[in-house]
Write a protein that holds these residues in place. Sequence first.
Motif, PDB file in Angstrom:
ATOM      1  N   LYS A  21       0.838  -1.195   0.000  1.00 48.87           N
ATOM      2  CA  LYS A  21       0.000   0.000   0.000  1.00 48.87           C
ATOM      3  C   LYS A  21       0.875   1.246   0.000  1.00 48.87           C
ATOM      4  O   LYS A  21       1.898   1.303   0.667  1.00 48.87           O
ATOM      5  CB  LYS A  21      -0.941  -0.011   1.205  1.00 48.87           C
ATOM      6  CG  LYS A  21      -2.042  -1.070   1.096  1.00 48.87           C
ATOM      7  CD  LYS A  21      -3.091  -0.902   2.175  1.00 48.87           C
ATOM      8  CE  LYS A  21      -4.249  -1.871   1.980  1.00 48.87           C
ATOM      9  NZ  LYS A  21      -5.307  -1.710   2.988  1.00 48.87           N
ATOM     10  N   LEU A  22       0.449   2.228  -0.779  1.00 48.06           N
ATOM     11  CA  LEU A  22       1.241   3.436  -0.995  1.00 48.06           C
ATOM     12  C   LEU A  22       0.673   4.594  -0.185  1.00 48.06           C
ATOM     13  O   LEU A  22      -0.534   4.839  -0.190  1.00 48.06           O
ATOM     14  CB  LEU A  22       1.265   3.789  -2.479  1.00 48.06           C
ATOM     15  CG  LEU A  22       1.836   2.689  -3.404  1.00 48.06           C
ATOM     16  CD1 LEU A  22       1.731   3.116  -4.858  1.00 48.06           C
ATOM     17  CD2 LEU A  22       3.273   2.367  -3.029  1.00 48.06           C
ATOM     18  N   LYS A  34       6.718  -7.908   2.585  1.00 47.71           N
ATOM     19  CA  LYS A  34       7.254  -6.572   2.371  1.00 47.71           C
ATOM     20  C   LYS A  34       8.335  -6.261   3.413  1.00 47.71           C
ATOM     21  O   LYS A  34       8.386  -6.890   4.476  1.00 47.71           O
ATOM     22  CB  LYS A  34       6.126  -5.550   2.451  1.00 47.71           C
ATOM     23  CG  LYS A  34       5.018  -5.827   1.431  1.00 47.71           C
ATOM     24  CD  LYS A  34       3.757  -5.074   1.759  1.00 47.71           C
ATOM     25  CE  LYS A  34       2.581  -5.568   0.919  1.00 47.71           C
ATOM     26  NZ  LYS A  34       1.305  -4.987   1.325  1.00 47.71           N
ATOM     27  N   PRO A  35       9.197  -5.279   3.145  1.00 43.29           N
ATOM     28  CA  PRO A  35      10.270  -4.955   4.088  1.00 43.29           C
ATOM     29  C   PRO A  35       9.783  -4.648   5.500  1.00 43.29           C
ATOM     30  O   PRO A  35      10.443  -5.008   6.473  1.00 43.29           O
ATOM     31  CB  PRO A  35      10.931  -3.728   3.442  1.00 43.29           C
ATOM     32  CG  PRO A  35      10.668  -3.881   1.986  1.00 43.29           C
ATOM     33  CD  PRO A  35       9.304  -4.501   1.894  1.00 43.29           C
ATOM     34  N   ALA A  36       8.628  -3.980   5.610  1.00 43.47           N
ATOM     35  CA  ALA A  36       8.123  -3.639   6.941  1.00 43.47           C
ATOM     36  C   ALA A  36       7.878  -4.897   7.771  1.00 43.47           C
ATOM     37  O   ALA A  36       8.164  -4.932   8.973  1.00 43.47           O
ATOM     38  CB  ALA A  36       6.836  -2.827   6.819  1.00 43.47           C
ATOM     39  N   LYS A  37       7.371  -5.940   7.134  1.00 44.52           N
ATOM     40  CA  LYS A  37       7.121  -7.187   7.859  1.00 44.52           C
ATOM     41  C   LYS A  37       8.426  -7.861   8.245  1.00 44.52           C
ATOM     42  O   LYS A  37       8.545  -8.417   9.344  1.00 44.52           O
ATOM     43  CB  LYS A  37       6.274  -8.121   6.998  1.00 44.52           C
ATOM     44  CG  LYS A  37       5.775  -9.348   7.749  1.00 44.52           C
ATOM     45  CD  LYS A  37       4.689 -10.048   6.963  1.00 44.52           C
ATOM     46  CE  LYS A  37       4.026 -11.125   7.809  1.00 44.52           C
ATOM     47  NZ  LYS A  37       2.859 -11.715   7.139  1.00 44.52           N
ATOM     48  N   LEU A  62      20.157 -11.135   3.567  1.00 47.09           N
ATOM     49  CA  LEU A  62      19.320 -10.602   2.485  1.00 47.09           C
ATOM     50  C   LEU A  62      18.200  -9.698   2.981  1.00 47.09           C
ATOM     51  O   LEU A  62      17.705  -8.858   2.226  1.00 47.09           O
ATOM     52  CB  LEU A  62      18.728 -11.749   1.667  1.00 47.09           C
ATOM     53  CG  LEU A  62      19.547 -12.203   0.460  1.00 47.09           C
ATOM     54  CD1 LEU A  62      18.913 -13.419  -0.180  1.00 47.09           C
ATOM     55  CD2 LEU A  62      19.670 -11.080  -0.562  1.00 47.09           C
ATOM     56  N   ASP A  63      17.773  -9.869   4.228  1.00 42.95           N
ATOM     57  CA  ASP A  63      16.682  -9.024   4.721  1.00 42.95           C
ATOM     58  C   ASP A  63      17.049  -7.547   4.673  1.00 42.95           C
ATOM     59  O   ASP A  63      16.187  -6.676   4.520  1.00 42.95           O
ATOM     60  CB  ASP A  63      16.295  -9.436   6.144  1.00 42.95           C
ATOM     61  CG  ASP A  63      17.452  -9.285   7.120  1.00 42.95           C
ATOM     62  OD1 ASP A  63      17.380  -8.425   7.999  1.00 42.95           O
ATOM     63  OD2 ASP A  63      18.437 -10.036   7.002  1.00 42.95           O
ATOM     64  N   LEU A  64      18.347  -7.234   4.762  1.00 36.87           N
ATOM     65  CA  LEU A  64      18.768  -5.833   4.712  1.00 36.87           C
ATOM     66  C   LEU A  64      18.604  -5.233   3.325  1.00 36.87           C
ATOM     67  O   LEU A  64      18.430  -4.020   3.187  1.00 36.87           O
ATOM     68  CB  LEU A  64      20.243  -5.718   5.120  1.00 36.87           C
ATOM     69  CG  LEU A  64      20.608  -6.093   6.553  1.00 36.87           C
ATOM     70  CD1 LEU A  64      22.106  -5.969   6.744  1.00 36.87           C
ATOM     71  CD2 LEU A  64      19.862  -5.214   7.541  1.00 36.87           C
ATOM     72  N   ALA A  65      18.699  -6.078   2.297  1.00 39.81           N
ATOM     73  CA  ALA A  65      18.694  -5.571   0.925  1.00 39.81           C
ATOM     74  C   ALA A  65      17.394  -5.845   0.191  1.00 39.81           C
ATOM     75  O   ALA A  65      17.254  -5.487  -0.969  1.00 39.81           O
ATOM     76  CB  ALA A  65      19.852  -6.207   0.152  1.00 39.81           C
ATOM     77  N   THR A  66      16.434  -6.468   0.871  1.00 38.63           N
ATOM     78  CA  THR A  66      15.237  -6.941   0.174  1.00 38.63           C
ATOM     79  C   THR A  66      14.197  -5.845  -0.002  1.00 38.63           C
ATOM     80  O   THR A  66      13.854  -5.121   0.934  1.00 38.63           O
ATOM     81  CB  THR A  66      14.611  -8.118   0.950  1.00 38.63           C
ATOM     82  OG1 THR A  66      15.518  -9.221   0.890  1.00 38.63           O
ATOM     83  CG2 THR A  66      13.290  -8.539   0.351  1.00 38.63           C
ATOM     84  N   ARG A  67      13.701  -5.764  -1.221  1.00 34.80           N
ATOM     85  CA  ARG A  67      12.567  -4.889  -1.526  1.00 34.80           C
ATOM     86  C   ARG A  67      11.260  -5.635  -1.334  1.00 34.80           C
ATOM     87  O   ARG A  67      10.269  -5.084  -0.865  1.00 34.80           O
ATOM     88  CB  ARG A  67      12.686  -4.392  -2.963  1.00 34.80           C
ATOM     89  CG  ARG A  67      11.508  -3.588  -3.448  1.00 34.80           C
ATOM     90  CD  ARG A  67      11.693  -3.169  -4.889  1.00 34.80           C
ATOM     91  NE  ARG A  67      10.453  -2.716  -5.477  1.00 34.80           N
ATOM     92  CZ  ARG A  67      10.304  -2.431  -6.755  1.00 34.80           C
ATOM     93  NH1 ARG A  67      11.331  -2.560  -7.573  1.00 34.80           N
ATOM     94  NH2 ARG A  67       9.146  -2.030  -7.227  1.00 34.80           N
ATOM     95  N   SER A  68      11.242  -6.912  -1.717  1.00 32.50           N
ATOM     96  CA  SER A  68      10.070  -7.757  -1.478  1.00 32.50           C
ATOM     97  C   SER A  68      10.468  -9.211  -1.663  1.00 32.50           C
ATOM     98  O   SER A  68      11.447  -9.531  -2.344  1.00 32.50           O
ATOM     99  CB  SER A  68       8.915  -7.411  -2.439  1.00 32.50           C
ATOM    100  OG  SER A  68       9.248  -7.770  -3.770  1.00 32.50           O
ATOM    101  N   ILE A  69       9.727 -10.093  -1.019  1.00 34.81           N
ATOM    102  CA  ILE A  69       9.846 -11.537  -1.225  1.00 34.81           C
ATOM    103  C   ILE A  69       8.474 -12.020  -1.662  1.00 34.81           C
ATOM    104  O   ILE A  69       7.485 -11.818  -0.963  1.00 34.81           O
ATOM    105  CB  ILE A  69      10.266 -12.283   0.051  1.00 34.81           C
ATOM    106  CG1 ILE A  69      11.614 -11.770   0.569  1.00 34.81           C
ATOM    107  CG2 ILE A  69      10.348 -13.786  -0.203  1.00 34.81           C
ATOM    108  CD1 ILE A  69      12.016 -12.384   1.900  1.00 34.81           C
ATOM    109  N   GLN A  70       8.434 -12.634  -2.818  1.00 31.34           N
ATOM    110  CA  GLN A  70       7.163 -13.164  -3.290  1.00 31.34           C
ATOM    111  C   GLN A  70       7.255 -14.680  -3.389  1.00 31.34           C
ATOM    112  O   GLN A  70       8.179 -15.220  -3.994  1.00 31.34           O
ATOM    113  CB  GLN A  70       6.782 -12.590  -4.650  1.00 31.34           C
ATOM    114  CG  GLN A  70       5.379 -13.006  -5.093  1.00 31.34           C
ATOM    115  CD  GLN A  70       4.989 -12.407  -6.433  1.00 31.34           C
ATOM    116  OE1 GLN A  70       5.222 -13.006  -7.465  1.00 31.34           O
ATOM    117  NE2 GLN A  70       4.371 -11.226  -6.402  1.00 31.34           N
TER     118      GLN A  70
END
Length: 917
Positions: free
Chosen positions: A20-21, A108-111, A180-188
């Motif tokens: 969500k934006l 998402k990164p927040a999660k 990788l969590d530091l560099a992740t934009r999203s995990i699908q």
Amino acid sequence: MNAQQGNIKGSVTDKTTGEKLIGVNIMYSEGKGIISDLNGNFSVKLDYGIYRFKVSYVGYNQIEKTIVLDKSEKVIVFQLENSTLEEVEIVSDVAKSRETPVAFSTIKPAKLEEELAAQDLPMILNSTPGVYATQLGGGDGDARINIRGFSQRNVAVMIDGIPVNDMENGWVYWSNWSGLDLATRSIQVQRGLGASKLALPSVGGTMNIITRGIDSKKSFKVNQEMGSDGYSRSSLALNSGRLKNGWGVTFSGYYKRGNGWADMTWTRDWFFFVRVDKAIGDHLLSLSAIGSPQSHGQRAYQNSIAEFSTDYAKKVGIADSNYIKGKPTNLGLRYNQNWGNLNRWSTQGSDTLSKQEKVNEKINFYFKPQYSIRDFWNVSSKLYISNIAYLSMGNGGGTGFSRTLTTLSDGLKDIQSSYNSNMKNNGTALEGKGDFIYASNNDHFWYGLLSSFGWRFKKNWELSGGLDLRSYKGSHYRTTYDLLGANSFIDTYTATELNDKTNPSTVRKNGDIVYYHNDALVRWGGLFAQLNVKEGNWSYFVNLTMAYSGYNRIDYFKKKDLVINGQTFYQAVGYTPKFDLSQGKFIALADTFKLNGQAYTLNSPEARTAETGWKYIPGYTAKAGANYNISETQNVYINIGYLNKAPRFANVYDNNNRMYKQIKNEIVKAIELGYTFFNGDITVDLNAYLTNWQNKPADVASSIKIDDVTYKVNINGMNALHKGLETEIAWQINKYILSESVISLGDWRWTSADSAEVVNDNTGEVVRKIFFDAKGLKVGDAAQTQLRESLRWQIKKGLYLKSTLTFFGDNYSNFDPMSLDPKLHPSSFDANGNPKQSWKIPNYALLDAFAGYSFKHKKLGFNIRLSVLNVLDNVYITDAHNNDGYSGQSWNSFDAKSAAVFFGMGRRFVTSLAINF
């Protein structure tokens, strides 16, 4: 009279990630508009009528939509596409809601920031349907993931579109990617065969990890985490965003250390990620490097339940009389048998010097950097061309004892006796029996090219395709890691057989190669093509791939081959021990091979290192799917697929350079149906799946003798049927409270009861029949029932509380269905002749809690977080093996006393402070 009014509400999301934006401009008439709130939602009350909404956001393409307001409330979802045609999203085949007809979930990164809490990356995926991830023995990076009952050998993992599953065995070693969590934009996670264009081993699903790049916002953050058991991670991350000259730089890195929850599972770990982007006209060039040099102690072996806890043993029905004789009991849930105490004493003149140590049997040490260079070319609005070249170089392995050491009464290994014996033998380990610690090294050199295109040749019709080329070399060898007081080791298999048959000397010093040394070579060539169509409310895709897998094995310790006039004589010349009467012992003598009066030795120019030659096996996939948008808030989809998959390397060649008998491809047939409902407050994703897996390879190969030669044989015909229902529900109860629910109900069973015939390829004669009967048994090694509830309370701006409750049930201990032979193992069947079900692990639930507070001071942003995992300190088993043959049990009774297990971790906490500049 006042005009009738209604409410238009909804949300604005990123079409690719579903995120969500916040702060999106939403104009509904000239000079009038609103912006989306902190949850990406909006609401506006207007008179009944026709409105032209214009929705715009920095970095995204503006969209316009005509909305007719003719009732009290209308729900609209605006999905924005990134204005930069992001190369990794295309190459990784990231699924899009209401368009791609597959079941998927996006993290998402927040999660990640709120819930990962120092766990291995796969553990966060327990929040998505059909996933069962565990920490196994508890070593850092030793986690494994299972999707829809399929192990991670059958889950395709990609980082920015580059496949990372091991080319030999399909496994993913998460210690290589722990930061990788530091560099992740999203995990699908795309469950099932997925929508990837590549020919991937995605039987259970596909995991796409997308990293941050030039499209991300400018940021700089430092973060310090502290937690239970000495855990500490210091990290920083920066992103330049898109600079005026078209450059963009992303960097993240950390140093991590900790003692581990289980005994002696310490970790020392560095991580780096660098990506440099440069936009040049219609091209986006990218260079990236990622790696994590690390070492950590492991708990590699499961134990009987009573060794960990006699209280829990009684709870699951194990009587005191059924404890395994000779095994210590009640050593605690943190117990790890893979270490011991050592006084590494030495003498200096008449003095004895002491040095007390704790010594791990199992240490994993590895460094697997991956480098890539990319060119993404937007040739026109209708055509793109992408080329990715990548290189991965892995070095390292894991340690172990040269033989099984005695276990002391405290459960630890008796390393001291081995050291004392070596020292008393004047520093020389006894021939063939000396105790030492070895390192099993598994280096690799892997490079590949992914070349693809996308062509919109007709409005709403797009054809894409390309090449997937890979070359892999895995080098496998053991070295002496710690001689435990000895100066050397005598490396022989037996008194009459050498391990290294090309070397007459058997004396090995510290660091020398012992036992074995071989290379596994894999070549992969793939072609893929996909057609995507969007017509009105419909979207479709059809995908076809072909892959050609080549395998070759080279063995440096076998006798050398001779190639004479085009004819190969395999393993013909080397050294053979023969008894020398004058010396009273065996002496290694060089072989002589004679042909047509000519003598050849391993030094002849016709001699080469022993190898099998190349075996090429084709495979292919065919997939199709359709999505129909019923309305603005509802859609349904269906997909079907057929996968013809080449066997992995270990099912083609054995350790003697002999090809397996009965090599056949695995066959996977799948179908999936789904429904999605989405308005501003509630999202419901519901799907049903059915996957039929045929010719599943056995974990342990059978052996047969043909003409006095022993061969390994694949037993084909082992089939399983996986079916189930999955549901995800997200409900924004009010402005402050978000509820997220997961329901996953699986029914995974073996369907085979048959016999396999093994045939002599030369004569056609049936030399052996192998029987198995697992029909109707539940597939083990993963929970078939998964329930999860998450509540997040945004108390006020910047302050939140969150709790999650996750339940896992119907988890059957792992077992080998090939052991269910009614002739060889009649005790594996009940009185009616039906196979016995493996032991069912007790159901368990875990409560986790999270809290955070963010605020700004001047130009700095501060974020404080606290996570508590397993709040109630529950005792539970995550992994088990039925009728374990290594635990010392002899009952094979398909119950708790015959199982070997790993217990899950107890209560832990992690706290962190992040500063954003």
